[in-house]
Design a protein around this motif. Structure first.
Motif, mmCIF file in Angstrom:
data_model
loop_
_atom_site.group_PDB
_atom_site.id
_atom_site.type_symbol
_atom_site.label_atom_id
_atom_site.label_comp_id
_atom_site.label_asym_id
_atom_site.label_seq_id
_atom_site.Cartn_x
_atom_site.Cartn_y
_atom_site.Cartn_z
ATOM 1 N N ASP A 1 0.807 -1.227 0.000
ATOM 2 C CA ASP A 1 0.000 0.000 0.000
ATOM 3 C C ASP A 1 0.841 1.279 0.000
ATOM 4 O OD1 ASP A 1 -2.399 -1.443 0.125
ATOM 5 O OD2 ASP A 1 -2.372 -1.491 2.318
ATOM 6 N N GLN A 2 2.107 1.171 0.316
ATOM 7 C CA GLN A 2 2.922 2.363 0.548
ATOM 8 C C GLN A 2 2.928 3.318 -0.636
ATOM 9 O OE1 GLN A 2 4.692 3.103 3.677
ATOM 10 N NE2 GLN A 2 4.339 5.039 2.609
ATOM 11 N N ALA A 3 3.092 2.798 -1.842
ATOM 12 C CA ALA A 3 3.180 3.668 -3.023
ATOM 13 C C ALA A 3 1.885 4.442 -3.238
ATOM 14 C CB ALA A 3 3.518 2.834 -4.261
ATOM 15 N N VAL A 4 0.752 3.849 -2.905
ATOM 16 C CA VAL A 4 -0.537 4.531 -3.074
ATOM 17 C C VAL A 4 -0.622 5.719 -2.126
ATOM 18 C CG1 VAL A 4 -3.045 4.296 -2.901
ATOM 19 C CG2 VAL A 4 -1.667 2.426 -3.838
ATOM 20 N N ASP B 1 1.895 7.311 -0.837
ATOM 21 C CA ASP B 1 2.915 8.290 -1.239
ATOM 22 C C ASP B 1 2.458 9.149 -2.408
ATOM 23 O OD1 ASP B 1 4.567 7.284 0.718
ATOM 24 O OD2 ASP B 1 5.785 6.071 -0.646
ATOM 25 N N ALA B 2 1.605 8.600 -3.262
ATOM 26 C CA ALA B 2 1.247 9.284 -4.509
ATOM 27 C C ALA B 2 -0.083 10.022 -4.450
ATOM 28 C CB ALA B 2 1.211 8.268 -5.650
ATOM 29 N N ASN B 3 -0.822 9.877 -3.344
ATOM 30 C CA ASN B 3 -2.162 10.453 -3.296
ATOM 31 C C ASN B 3 -2.406 11.219 -1.999
ATOM 32 O OD1 ASN B 3 -3.839 9.090 -5.679
ATOM 33 N ND2 ASN B 3 -2.489 7.527 -4.816
ATOM 34 N N HIS C 1 -4.412 12.334 1.273
ATOM 35 C CA HIS C 1 -5.324 11.601 2.141
ATOM 36 C C HIS C 1 -5.196 12.159 3.550
ATOM 37 C CE1 HIS C 1 -2.316 9.287 4.435
ATOM 38 N NE2 HIS C 1 -1.594 9.376 3.330
ATOM 39 N N LEU D 1 -9.171 6.811 -2.387
ATOM 40 C CA LEU D 1 -8.048 5.874 -2.320
ATOM 41 C C LEU D 1 -8.487 4.418 -2.204
ATOM 42 C CD1 LEU D 1 -6.121 8.317 -1.856
ATOM 43 C CD2 LEU D 1 -4.972 6.913 -0.142
ATOM 44 N N LYS E 1 -7.797 1.976 -4.865
ATOM 45 C CA LYS E 1 -6.397 1.940 -5.289
ATOM 46 C C LYS E 1 -5.518 1.112 -4.362
ATOM 47 C CE LYS E 1 -6.710 6.605 -7.270
ATOM 48 N NZ LYS E 1 -6.158 7.992 -7.230
#
Length: 204
Positions: A17-20, A22-24, A26, A123, A126
């Protein structure tokens, strides 16, 4: 499936889940290990919730002990059967502690109220962990519940998106999803089901 996935958790966010995050944008609180589930995923009773709650006063108190985060991960990893004290003291809490029930959040991570957080809602689809939780329900738990081998209570269905037509003798949708616990009717049905299976005799 569920247990093996969360055994990969070493900190507060699952590596998948980390990349999600980092990129969004929340507002999930990622300071503490996530309550992906509480109890034994192999338990005969499965209760579905939305996501882990966050209280700016109570949640830090839960993890005030330096070893609390590690113990929480141990529960997710299956190394400990201990459950947080605030789940105890009522029927569902007793069942959690006895290994008869498990609470599973669609979204493992903590926030104040997911239904009122559009950025966080964006999120949900994702996050790989959400996809894994849904797959676990659809491929493992739901077929067993429809066969009468497990009992599934869908308390908060928003992020799970299960069709209410699935309701039956061992699949129940809570009539009061706003409350902290499932409504009385499905809980009583579960009680009778467990007694009928001889799994609650020692607790009645």
């Amino acid at each position: 499936m569920l247990r093996s996935f969360w055994r990969e958790l070493t900190d507060v966010v699952h590596p998948a889940d980390q990349a999600v995050f980092d990129a969004n944008p929340h507002s999930f609180n990622l300071e503490y290990p996530p309550p992906a589930f509480v109890g034994d995923p192999a338990a005969p009773v499965v209760v579905l919730y939305a996501n882990g709650g966050y209280d700016p006063v109570l949640t830090p108190q839960e993890f005030a002990d330096p070893g609390a985060a590690g113990r929480y991960r141990e529960q997710l990893h299956g190394l400990s059967s201990a459950i947080p004290s605030y789940y105890r003291g009522h029927a569902m809490g007793d069942w959690l502690e006895a290994g008869l029930a498990v609470r599973v959040n669609a979204v493992a991570y903590r926030s104040k109220r997911l239904s009122e957080e559009p950025t966080n809602q964006a999120l949900v689809d994702k996050l790989p962990s959400v996809a894994l939780h849904r797959r676990w329900i659809l491929e493992e738990v739901l077929p067993q519940a429809l066969a009468g081998d497990r009992f599934l209570i869908v308390h908060r269905n928003g992020a799970w998106r299960l069709d209410r037509s699935l309701a039956g003798p061992t699949v129940a949708f809570s009539s009061n999803p706003i409350s902290a616990s499932p409504s009385k009717e499905p809980v009583e049905r579960v009680r009778q089901w467990l007694v009928g299976r001889g799994q609650l005799a020692a607790m009645t």
